[in-house]
Design a protein around this motif. Structure first.
Motif, PDB file in Angstrom:
ATOM      1  N   ALA A 103      50.160  11.017  46.227  1.00  0.00           N
ATOM      2  CA  ALA A 103      50.514  11.229  44.637  1.00  0.00           C
ATOM      3  C   ALA A 103      49.958   9.883  44.040  1.00  0.00           C
ATOM      4  O   ALA A 103      49.471   9.928  43.123  1.00  0.00           O
TER       5      ALA A 103
ATOM      6  N   GLY B 178      52.189  18.981  34.566  1.00  0.00           N
ATOM      7  CA  GLY B 178      52.044  18.862  36.138  1.00  0.00           C
ATOM      8  C   GLY B 178      53.101  19.067  36.935  1.00  0.00           C
ATOM      9  O   GLY B 178      53.056  19.582  38.086  1.00  0.00           O
ATOM     10  N   THR B 179      54.470  18.397  36.761  1.00  0.00           N
ATOM     11  CA  THR B 179      55.521  18.596  37.374  1.00  0.00           C
ATOM     12  C   THR B 179      55.845  20.023  37.386  1.00  0.00           C
ATOM     13  O   THR B 179      56.425  20.500  38.549  1.00  0.00           O
TER      14      THR B 179
ATOM     15  N   PRO C 191      57.343  18.163  43.768  1.00  0.00           N
ATOM     16  CA  PRO C 191      57.386  17.938  42.423  1.00  0.00           C
ATOM     17  C   PRO C 191      58.184  16.553  42.150  1.00  0.00           C
ATOM     18  O   PRO C 191      58.522  16.091  40.865  1.00  0.00           O
TER      19      PRO C 191
ATOM     20  N   TYR D 260      46.028  14.015  36.587  1.00  0.00           N
ATOM     21  CA  TYR D 260      47.523  14.117  37.151  1.00  0.00           C
ATOM     22  C   TYR D 260      47.688  15.766  37.631  1.00  0.00           C
ATOM     23  O   TYR D 260      48.417  15.974  38.441  1.00  0.00           O
TER      24      TYR D 260
ATOM     25  N   GLY E  68      55.262  13.430  42.209  1.00  0.00           N
ATOM     26  CA  GLY E  68      54.454  13.282  41.032  1.00  0.00           C
ATOM     27  C   GLY E  68      55.009  12.668  39.843  1.00  0.00           C
ATOM     28  O   GLY E  68      54.221  11.760  39.525  1.00  0.00           O
TER      29      GLY E  68
ATOM     30  N   ALA F  86      53.635  21.764  39.938  1.00  0.00           N
ATOM     31  CA  ALA F  86      54.003  21.644  41.313  1.00  0.00           C
ATOM     32  C   ALA F  86      55.261  22.310  41.577  1.00  0.00           C
ATOM     33  O   ALA F  86      55.348  22.925  42.951  1.00  0.00           O
TER      34      ALA F  86
ATOM     35  N   CYS G 247      48.810  17.012  41.174  1.00  0.00           N
ATOM     36  CA  CYS G 247      50.247  17.844  41.327  1.00  0.00           C
ATOM     37  C   CYS G 247      49.844  19.214  42.025  1.00  0.00           C
ATOM     38  O   CYS G 247      50.603  19.514  42.808  1.00  0.00           O
TER      39      CYS G 247
END
Length: 197
Positions: free
Chosen positions: A86, A175-176, A132, A112, A135, A179, A116
């Motif tokens: 990451a 992105g989070t 998660p 990003y 990231g 994930a 992820c």
């Protein structure tokens, strides 16, 4: 006729009359005529299968019959490997964005998202929460290392980090969340698979 043939003395055999030629029986001294013994030739398919078997036995265990790597599940990342990947991936995208475009913009955000997604797909089942979590840490590390800083000092870096996170909150949350959704789907699928057994 048979008695004359059996009681015939050794030597050249007398030929029976032409009418009884078909009924003549060969004597014990002359075995029935046979051609030369035919050599056994295995069919072409059997020889080809033997060659293939030998090739398969000589190949390394990681390769198939044609030298291609065997199919199977992809390599899974541990929690530490997820964090390293990451940080490395996010910092690499941030560095390219800053060198090519002069700042952290859209390319950094898309990079990003890619990082992820890869983390959530490749992390092993025992370390699913690592995707998660690592990231956002990598996102913050990239901003801290390559983000613009107005003045030297720790306070200026903290302010620059906070402003960078606020300006790029959309990429961070997208992105989070991506994930987290993939990890949750993998967890539920694994639970259903275990229950079906």
């Amino acid at each position: 006729m048979e008695q004359s043939i059996r009681t015939q003395p050794p030597g050249p055999r007398r030929r029976p009359p032409t009418g009884a030629a078909e009924a003549a029986v060969p004597g014990p001294a002359s075995p029935p005529e046979q051609g030369p013994p035919a050599r056994y030739r295995p069919p072409a398919g059997a020889a080809a299968s033997r060659v293939r078997l030998r090739l398969r036995l000589r190949l390394p265990p990681g390769l198939g019959a044609r030298g291609r790597p065997r199919g199977g599940p992809p390599a899974r990342l541990t929690a530490v490997g997820t964090g390293v990947l990451a940080v490395a991936g996010t910092v690499a995208f941030a560095l390219v964005d800053r060198v090519v475009f002069g700042g952290l913009g859209v390319f950094f955000g898309l990079g990003y998202l890619v990082v992820c997604f890869q983390l959530a797909v490749r992390v092993r089942l025992a370390d699913l929460p690592a995707a998660p979590i690592s990231g956002p840490i990598a996102f913050a590390a990239a901003l801290l290392l390559l983000g613009p800083v107005s003045a030297p000092g720790v306070t200026a870096q903290v302010v620059a980090l906070a402003s960078g996170l606020a300006l790029r909150a959309g990429w961070l949350f997208t992105g989070t969340s991506l994930a987290a959704l993939i990890v949750a789907a993998r967890y539920l699928a694994q639970r259903r698979f275990r229950r079906s057994r």
